[in-house]
Design a protein around this motif. Structure first.
Motif, mmCIF file in Angstrom:
data_model
loop_
_atom_site.group_PDB
_atom_site.id
_atom_site.type_symbol
_atom_site.label_atom_id
_atom_site.label_comp_id
_atom_site.label_asym_id
_atom_site.label_seq_id
_atom_site.Cartn_x
_atom_site.Cartn_y
_atom_site.Cartn_z
ATOM 1 N N TYR A 245 0.833 -1.215 0.000
ATOM 2 C CA TYR A 245 0.000 0.000 0.000
ATOM 3 C C TYR A 245 0.863 1.259 0.000
ATOM 4 O O TYR A 245 0.609 2.197 -0.759
ATOM 5 N N TRP A 248 2.435 1.857 -3.355
ATOM 6 C CA TRP A 248 1.422 2.375 -4.290
ATOM 7 C C TRP A 248 1.169 3.856 -4.040
ATOM 8 O O TRP A 248 1.048 4.649 -4.980
ATOM 9 N N LYS A 252 2.002 6.126 -7.534
ATOM 10 C CA LYS A 252 0.778 5.605 -8.136
ATOM 11 C C LYS A 252 0.911 5.381 -9.641
ATOM 12 O O LYS A 252 0.194 4.585 -10.226
ATOM 13 N N VAL A 257 -2.782 -0.646 -8.373
ATOM 14 C CA VAL A 257 -3.608 -0.659 -7.162
ATOM 15 C C VAL A 257 -3.537 -2.061 -6.546
ATOM 16 O O VAL A 257 -3.742 -3.057 -7.250
ATOM 17 N N TRP A 261 -7.708 -3.457 -2.805
ATOM 18 C CA TRP A 261 -8.271 -2.109 -2.964
ATOM 19 C C TRP A 261 -9.037 -1.968 -4.271
ATOM 20 O O TRP A 261 -9.651 -0.916 -4.518
ATOM 21 N N LYS A 262 -9.023 -2.993 -5.116
ATOM 22 C CA LYS A 262 -9.633 -2.868 -6.441
ATOM 23 C C LYS A 262 -11.156 -2.872 -6.419
ATOM 24 O O LYS A 262 -11.798 -2.596 -7.432
ATOM 25 N N LEU A 269 -11.358 5.521 -3.627
ATOM 26 C CA LEU A 269 -9.915 5.385 -3.412
ATOM 27 C C LEU A 269 -9.304 6.722 -3.011
ATOM 28 O O LEU A 269 -8.465 6.792 -2.116
#
Length: 320
Positions: A245, A248, A252, A257, A261-262, A269
């Motif tokens: 996380y 990411w 980004k 992702v 979290w998708k 988000l």
């Protein structure tokens, strides 16, 4: 909050602590209350459904064991609860506090259950209900934070519900609450709700309490109520899901992702990563969620593409 208001709040709380400590009667529960059943229990003691014999009304009595709770700790929880209970999204605490030979006790209103009871593993709570919770909880936190207080224990078990659709919810359990700016020591264990700055405290280190601790926990609560699982076990560098996380978040455009979290829309988000920012200085306030209420928070994925991490297969880790 201006300086005069801050001083007033601090003085008011100190006066309440002093007056309550001087007027805490010793009574026998059976002489004043009829115990109906136990509503819950924990390391602190237990909560009982009781009827006041003189008035005939039902209430929740919270019993805190004297051998593990000192008088000051009890007074803090009771007085903070009493100070905040005028807010419609904070549990109503009655002006009833007393002690028995083994317990300190105070009274609160009854609720239907807590938010944890609605959580379905791997499914969570319907989005409409989560949004209702978000509106009310953000208001409760904003009210508390403006009074210079930090809750420090935001989790589904401490969100009381009064109906299954969460049309009315209330924040409760102020046992860890403190003033903004208080020096905090490390906790015995790190939960998914624990902010990374608390997780990284050494035994001899101290951290200054800030409302951003609650913002982090609020974000994690929204995540787990929407999904039915946690994003990680704890926010530490040895947790692969937390590391994924943070990578990411830092890049980004480079990193995809993370799978867990998708399930969220782009707008969700954006909202969640503002709340769950690893850097406390970059976290938004709890009221930021109000900007995202009119957009979907979840998307429908085919073939369970948002695979759940093994973190949540451990029952003791997933639901506390």
């Amino acid at each position: 909050m201006n300086l005069n208001q801050k001083r007033w709040n601090e003085n008011y709380l100190e006066e309440m602590l002093l007056l309550t400590s001087q007027n805490l009667p010793m009574i026998k529960v059976e002489d004043n209350y009829t115990i109906v059943k136990e509503l819950g229990s924990g390391s602190y003691g237990h909560v009982l459904l009781a009827m006041n014999q003189s008035r005939g009304n039902l209430m929740a009595l919270k019993f805190m064991q004297k051998n593990i709770t000192d008088l000051h700790g009890f007074l803090i929880e009771y007085c903070v609860s009493l100070c905040l209970s005028t807010h419609p999204c904070i549990i109503d605490t009655f002006g009833i506090a007393f002690q028995t030979e083994r317990h300190y006790v105070f009274a609160q209103e009854l609720a239907y259950d807590n938010l944890f009871s609605l959580l379905k593993p791997q499914a969570g709570v319907p989005e409409s209900s989560v949004k209702r919770c978000a509106i009310q909880l953000s208001s409760a936190l904003d009210y508390m934070h403006k009074k210079g207080l930090v809750h420090r224990d935001i989790k589904p078990e401490n969100i009381l519900i009064f109906d299954k659709e969460c049309r009315q919810i209330k924040l409760t359990d102020f046992g860890l609450s403190c003033r903004n700016g208080t020096l905090l020591e490390s906790m015995p264990e790190n939960l998914p709700y624990t902010a990374p700055e608390m997780c990284h405290l050494g035994a001899a280190d101290k951290l200054i309490a800030h409302t951003s601790l609650d913002t982090w926990s609020f974000g994690i609560l929204l995540f787990c109520t929407l999904t039915g699982y946690f994003p990680w076990t704890s926010a530490v560098t040895t947790d692969t899901h937390y590391v994924e996380y943070t990578k990411w978040q830092r890049g980004k455009r480079i990193f995809r992702v993370p799978n867990q979290w998708k399930t969220f829309s782009e707008e969700a988000l954006e909202m969640l990563t503002k709340l769950i920012a690893p850097d406390p200085a970059k976290r938004c306030s709890s009221t930021e969620v109000l900007k995202y209420l009119k957009v979907p928070w979840k998307v429908i994925l085919d073939n369970n593409k948002a695979t759940n991490s093994n973190v949540f297969k451990n029952k003791n880790c997933a639901w506390r």
